[in-house]
Design a protein around this motif. Structure first.
Motif, PDB file in Angstrom:
ATOM      1  N   HIS A  44       0.718  -1.285  -0.078  1.00  0.00           N
ATOM      2  CA  HIS A  44       0.051  -0.120  -0.247  1.00  0.00           C
ATOM      3  C   HIS A  44       0.679   1.302   0.139  1.00  0.00           C
ATOM      4  O   HIS A  44       2.228   1.140   0.289  1.00  0.00           O
ATOM      5  N   PRO A  45       0.371   2.491  -0.281  1.00  0.00           N
ATOM      6  CA  PRO A  45       1.052   3.512  -0.200  1.00  0.00           C
ATOM      7  C   PRO A  45       1.876   3.921   0.950  1.00  0.00           C
ATOM      8  O   PRO A  45       1.655   3.723   2.107  1.00  0.00           O
ATOM      9  N   GLN A  46       3.240   4.233   0.951  1.00  0.00           N
ATOM     10  CA  GLN A  46       4.260   4.508   2.016  1.00  0.00           C
ATOM     11  C   GLN A  46       3.716   6.169   2.396  1.00  0.00           C
ATOM     12  O   GLN A  46       3.903   6.738   1.443  1.00  0.00           O
ATOM     13  N   ARG A  47       3.524   6.193   3.550  1.00  0.00           N
ATOM     14  CA  ARG A  47       3.388   7.733   4.192  1.00  0.00           C
ATOM     15  C   ARG A  47       4.616   8.375   4.565  1.00  0.00           C
ATOM     16  O   ARG A  47       4.727   9.277   4.428  1.00  0.00           O
ATOM     17  N   CYS A  48       5.688   7.569   5.400  1.00  0.00           N
ATOM     18  CA  CYS A  48       6.978   8.086   5.544  1.00  0.00           C
ATOM     19  C   CYS A  48       7.890   7.208   5.666  1.00  0.00           C
ATOM     20  O   CYS A  48       7.576   5.910   5.953  1.00  0.00           O
ATOM     21  N   VAL A  49       9.026   7.738   5.516  1.00  0.00           N
ATOM     22  CA  VAL A  49       9.992   6.625   5.815  1.00  0.00           C
ATOM     23  C   VAL A  49      11.271   7.806   6.681  1.00  0.00           C
ATOM     24  O   VAL A  49      11.704   8.799   6.490  1.00  0.00           O
ATOM     25  N   ALA A  50      11.758   7.001   7.634  1.00  0.00           N
ATOM     26  CA  ALA A  50      12.709   7.797   8.480  1.00  0.00           C
ATOM     27  C   ALA A  50      13.888   6.850   8.976  1.00  0.00           C
ATOM     28  O   ALA A  50      13.695   5.823   9.379  1.00  0.00           O
ATOM     29  N   PHE A  51      15.027   7.509   9.241  1.00  0.00           N
ATOM     30  CA  PHE A  51      16.103   6.923   9.747  1.00  0.00           C
ATOM     31  C   PHE A  51      16.660   7.614  11.149  1.00  0.00           C
ATOM     32  O   PHE A  51      16.610   8.654  11.613  1.00  0.00           O
ATOM     33  N   LYS A  52      16.618   6.714  12.278  1.00  0.00           N
ATOM     34  CA  LYS A  52      17.126   7.266  13.632  1.00  0.00           C
ATOM     35  C   LYS A  52      18.322   6.356  13.964  1.00  0.00           C
ATOM     36  O   LYS A  52      18.551   5.228  12.981  1.00  0.00           O
ATOM     37  N   ARG A  53      18.920   6.608  15.160  1.00  0.00           N
ATOM     38  CA  ARG A  53      19.996   6.056  15.384  1.00  0.00           C
ATOM     39  C   ARG A  53      20.078   5.680  16.927  1.00  0.00           C
ATOM     40  O   ARG A  53      19.653   6.740  17.608  1.00  0.00           O
ATOM     41  N   SER A  54      20.417   4.669  17.499  1.00  0.00           N
ATOM     42  CA  SER A  54      20.838   4.674  18.891  1.00  0.00           C
ATOM     43  C   SER A  54      22.334   4.464  19.171  1.00  0.00           C
ATOM     44  O   SER A  54      23.079   4.455  18.273  1.00  0.00           O
ATOM     45  N   ALA A  55      22.525   4.177  20.331  1.00  0.00           N
ATOM     46  CA  ALA A  55      23.998   4.061  20.730  1.00  0.00           C
ATOM     47  C   ALA A  55      24.423   2.544  20.068  1.00  0.00           C
ATOM     48  O   ALA A  55      25.907   2.314  19.784  1.00  0.00           O
ATOM     49  N   THR A  56      23.664   1.701  19.617  1.00  0.00           N
ATOM     50  CA  THR A  56      24.028   0.238  19.203  1.00  0.00           C
ATOM     51  C   THR A  56      23.642   0.157  17.859  1.00  0.00           C
ATOM     52  O   THR A  56      24.252  -0.935  17.132  1.00  0.00           O
ATOM     53  N   HIS A  57      22.594   0.641  17.228  1.00  0.00           N
ATOM     54  CA  HIS A  57      21.941   0.296  16.010  1.00  0.00           C
ATOM     55  C   HIS A  57      21.658   1.506  15.438  1.00  0.00           C
ATOM     56  O   HIS A  57      21.286   2.579  15.887  1.00  0.00           O
ATOM     57  N   ASP A  58      21.477   1.483  13.910  1.00  0.00           N
ATOM     58  CA  ASP A  58      20.574   2.152  13.000  1.00  0.00           C
ATOM     59  C   ASP A  58      19.279   1.792  13.276  1.00  0.00           C
ATOM     60  O   ASP A  58      18.962   0.493  13.099  1.00  0.00           O
ATOM     61  N   MET A  59      18.235   2.567  12.966  1.00  0.00           N
ATOM     62  CA  MET A  59      16.695   2.104  12.936  1.00  0.00           C
ATOM     63  C   MET A  59      16.236   2.952  11.636  1.00  0.00           C
ATOM     64  O   MET A  59      16.414   4.072  11.463  1.00  0.00           O
ATOM     65  N   LEU A  60      15.580   1.865  10.924  1.00  0.00           N
ATOM     66  CA  LEU A  60      14.854   2.459   9.733  1.00  0.00           C
ATOM     67  C   LEU A  60      13.140   2.160  10.038  1.00  0.00           C
ATOM     68  O   LEU A  60      12.764   0.990  10.555  1.00  0.00           O
ATOM     69  N   PHE A  61      12.612   3.302  10.053  1.00  0.00           N
ATOM     70  CA  PHE A  61      11.048   3.190  10.077  1.00  0.00           C
ATOM     71  C   PHE A  61      10.369   3.466   8.891  1.00  0.00           C
ATOM     72  O   PHE A  61      10.641   4.316   8.182  1.00  0.00           O
ATOM     73  N   VAL A  62       9.165   2.718   8.448  1.00  0.00           N
ATOM     74  CA  VAL A  62       8.509   2.978   7.353  1.00  0.00           C
ATOM     75  C   VAL A  62       6.957   2.980   8.055  1.00  0.00           C
ATOM     76  O   VAL A  62       6.802   1.984   8.732  1.00  0.00           O
ATOM     77  N   ALA A  63       6.291   3.767   7.577  1.00  0.00           N
ATOM     78  CA  ALA A  63       4.835   4.086   7.763  1.00  0.00           C
ATOM     79  C   ALA A  63       4.127   3.571   6.566  1.00  0.00           C
ATOM     80  O   ALA A  63       4.055   4.611   5.516  1.00  0.00           O
ATOM     81  N   GLU A  64       3.258   2.745   6.307  1.00  0.00           N
ATOM     82  CA  GLU A  64       2.469   2.289   5.339  1.00  0.00           C
ATOM     83  C   GLU A  64       0.937   2.628   5.532  1.00  0.00           C
ATOM     84  O   GLU A  64       0.493   1.927   6.505  1.00  0.00           O
ATOM     85  N   THR A  65       0.255   3.010   4.585  1.00  0.00           N
ATOM     86  CA  THR A  65      -1.406   3.357   4.898  1.00  0.00           C
ATOM     87  C   THR A  65      -1.786   2.000   5.171  1.00  0.00           C
ATOM     88  O   THR A  65      -1.705   0.916   4.474  1.00  0.00           O
ATOM     89  N   ASN A  66      -2.843   2.114   5.917  1.00  0.00           N
ATOM     90  CA  ASN A  66      -3.597   1.007   6.416  1.00  0.00           C
ATOM     91  C   ASN A  66      -4.547   0.784   5.176  1.00  0.00           C
ATOM     92  O   ASN A  66      -5.130   1.680   4.535  1.00  0.00           O
ATOM     93  N   ALA A  67      -4.703  -0.614   4.890  1.00  0.00           N
ATOM     94  CA  ALA A  67      -5.617  -0.736   3.756  1.00  0.00           C
ATOM     95  C   ALA A  67      -7.170  -0.502   4.178  1.00  0.00           C
ATOM     96  O   ALA A  67      -7.911  -0.020   3.285  1.00  0.00           O
ATOM     97  N   GLU A  68      -7.317  -0.731   5.404  1.00  0.00           N
ATOM     98  CA  GLU A  68      -8.917  -0.834   5.875  1.00  0.00           C
ATOM     99  C   GLU A  68      -8.937   0.612   6.623  1.00  0.00           C
ATOM    100  O   GLU A  68      -8.269   1.183   6.854  1.00  0.00           O
ATOM    101  N   PRO A  69     -10.109   1.017   6.390  1.00  0.00           N
ATOM    102  CA  PRO A  69     -10.654   2.629   6.736  1.00  0.00           C
ATOM    103  C   PRO A  69     -10.281   2.466   8.317  1.00  0.00           C
ATOM    104  O   PRO A  69     -10.790   1.416   9.258  1.00  0.00           O
ATOM    105  N   PRO A  70      -9.990   3.308   9.256  1.00  0.00           N
ATOM    106  CA  PRO A  70      -9.889   3.358  10.617  1.00  0.00           C
ATOM    107  C   PRO A  70     -11.348   3.154  11.369  1.00  0.00           C
ATOM    108  O   PRO A  70     -12.268   3.487  10.824  1.00  0.00           O
ATOM    109  N   PRO A  71     -11.417   2.656  12.424  1.00  0.00           N
ATOM    110  CA  PRO A  71     -12.642   2.715  13.050  1.00  0.00           C
ATOM    111  C   PRO A  71     -13.091   3.887  13.534  1.00  0.00           C
ATOM    112  O   PRO A  71     -12.497   4.857  13.888  1.00  0.00           O
ATOM    113  N   ARG A  72     -14.416   4.157  13.575  1.00  0.00           N
ATOM    114  CA  ARG A  72     -15.137   5.467  13.690  1.00  0.00           C
ATOM    115  C   ARG A  72     -15.325   5.158  15.231  1.00  0.00           C
ATOM    116  O   ARG A  72     -16.537   4.330  15.644  1.00  0.00           O
ATOM    117  N   LEU A  73     -15.073   5.842  16.145  1.00  0.00           N
ATOM    118  CA  LEU A  73     -15.726   5.946  17.484  1.00  0.00           C
ATOM    119  C   LEU A  73     -16.743   6.685  17.802  1.00  0.00           C
ATOM    120  O   LEU A  73     -17.176   7.635  17.160  1.00  0.00           O
TER     121      LEU A  73
END
Length: 275
Positions: A44-73
């Motif tokens: 599905h469409p990607q919403r964002c990509v981000a790189f972060k770093r800790s003391a021991t690792h690199d971190m890759l974050f990827v946010a992908e659009t949910n296929a189904e609509p969110p629940p309506r509260l």
């Protein structure tokens, strides 16, 4: 006269390349190439990509659009539902080369959140130390909640703190303070309908909330009374940010940008509890 003319010709030939040879054209530069590869095949469409770093690792974050609509509260049936994504995170060795390191696979992600309210990469934050993650999670039964997680290898994914966010469907930004003492939450749309008979005047609402982060304590204390302050306004904020300077960090100085072009600045003194 002829000798002078010949000498002039010789000088002219020397200046142009010597011995009567034509000037050499500069060697052509090798064509520039841009390497490219696909490191993730999403569904599905990607919403964002981000790189972060800790003391021991690199971190890759990827946010992908949910296929189904969110629940309506129930309290928000009259509102357009918020934008939600699923968030993946992969721990990588520091300096990992994605050009030669192969693809990443959601099935092997180090961490996964099924449904987070996120309009851009401002919708989540990793603390400056790289140990904690904060975001707004949407649960169909429990509603909107600020959740903080551990990113440390020995406790990766452990929930550290959960704070209910009533009546808050449009979270546009989440950010740790520079000293990791608080989390700032910005909202991008008024969540309430104007009362009948008031001429359509929009009500004020919490455009910002700031809560104390206590998840680093063991065991974490109750989270019922963690709100440090809230800013009520008719603004619709695009993003809210803490000031990064050390002298401002202790006083939780921050600003937010509005959709009508304003930038507002604030300062909160935790010792006196005043804005």
């Amino acid at each position: 006269g002829a000798g002078a003319g010949g000498g002039g010709g010789g000088l002219g030939g020397s200046a142009a390349g010597g011995a009567g040879h034509p000037p050499r054209a500069p060697a052509p530069s090798p064509p520039e190439t841009v390497e490219a590869c696909v490191i993730l095949e999403g569904e599905h469409p990607q919403r964002c990509v981000a790189f972060k770093r800790s003391a021991t690792h690199d971190m890759l974050f990827v946010a992908e659009t949910n296929a189904e609509p969110p629940p309506r509260l129930l309290p928000h049936q009259h509102l357009v539902p918020p934008f939600t994504v699923q968030l993946w995170m992969w721990l990588m060795p520091i300096g990992h080369d994605f050009m030669t390191g192969g693809k990443v696979d959601p099935a092997t992600a180090s961490f996964h959140i099924q449904r987070s309210v996120m309009y851009s990469d401002a919708g989540f934050d990793v603390s400056k130390c790289g140990r904690y993650l904060a975001l707004c999670e949407l649960d169909g039964a429990l509603g909107y909640r600020l959740k903080t997680f551990s990113l440390q290898p020995h406790s990766l994914g452990q929930v550290l703190q959960t704070v209910a966010l009533p009546n808050c469907p449009y979270v546009t930004s989440v950010q740790f303070s520079p000293l990791v003492a608080a989390v700032l939450i910005g909202y991008g749309r008024c969540q309430q309908q104007a009362p009948a008979g008031d001429g359509g005047v929009p009500p004020t609402y919490a455009v910002l909330r700031c809560v104390a982060f206590r998840g680093q304590l063991s065991p974490p204390p109750p989270t019922d009374d963690v709100e440090l302050f809230a800013i009520e306004s008719t603004d619709e904020s695009n993003v809210a940010l803490f000031h990064p300077h050390a002298t401002a960090a202790a006083e939780l100085a921050f600003l937010y940008a509005t959709k009508d072009g304003r930038i507002r600045a604030f300062k909160y003194d935790p010792r006196g509890g005043k804005m």
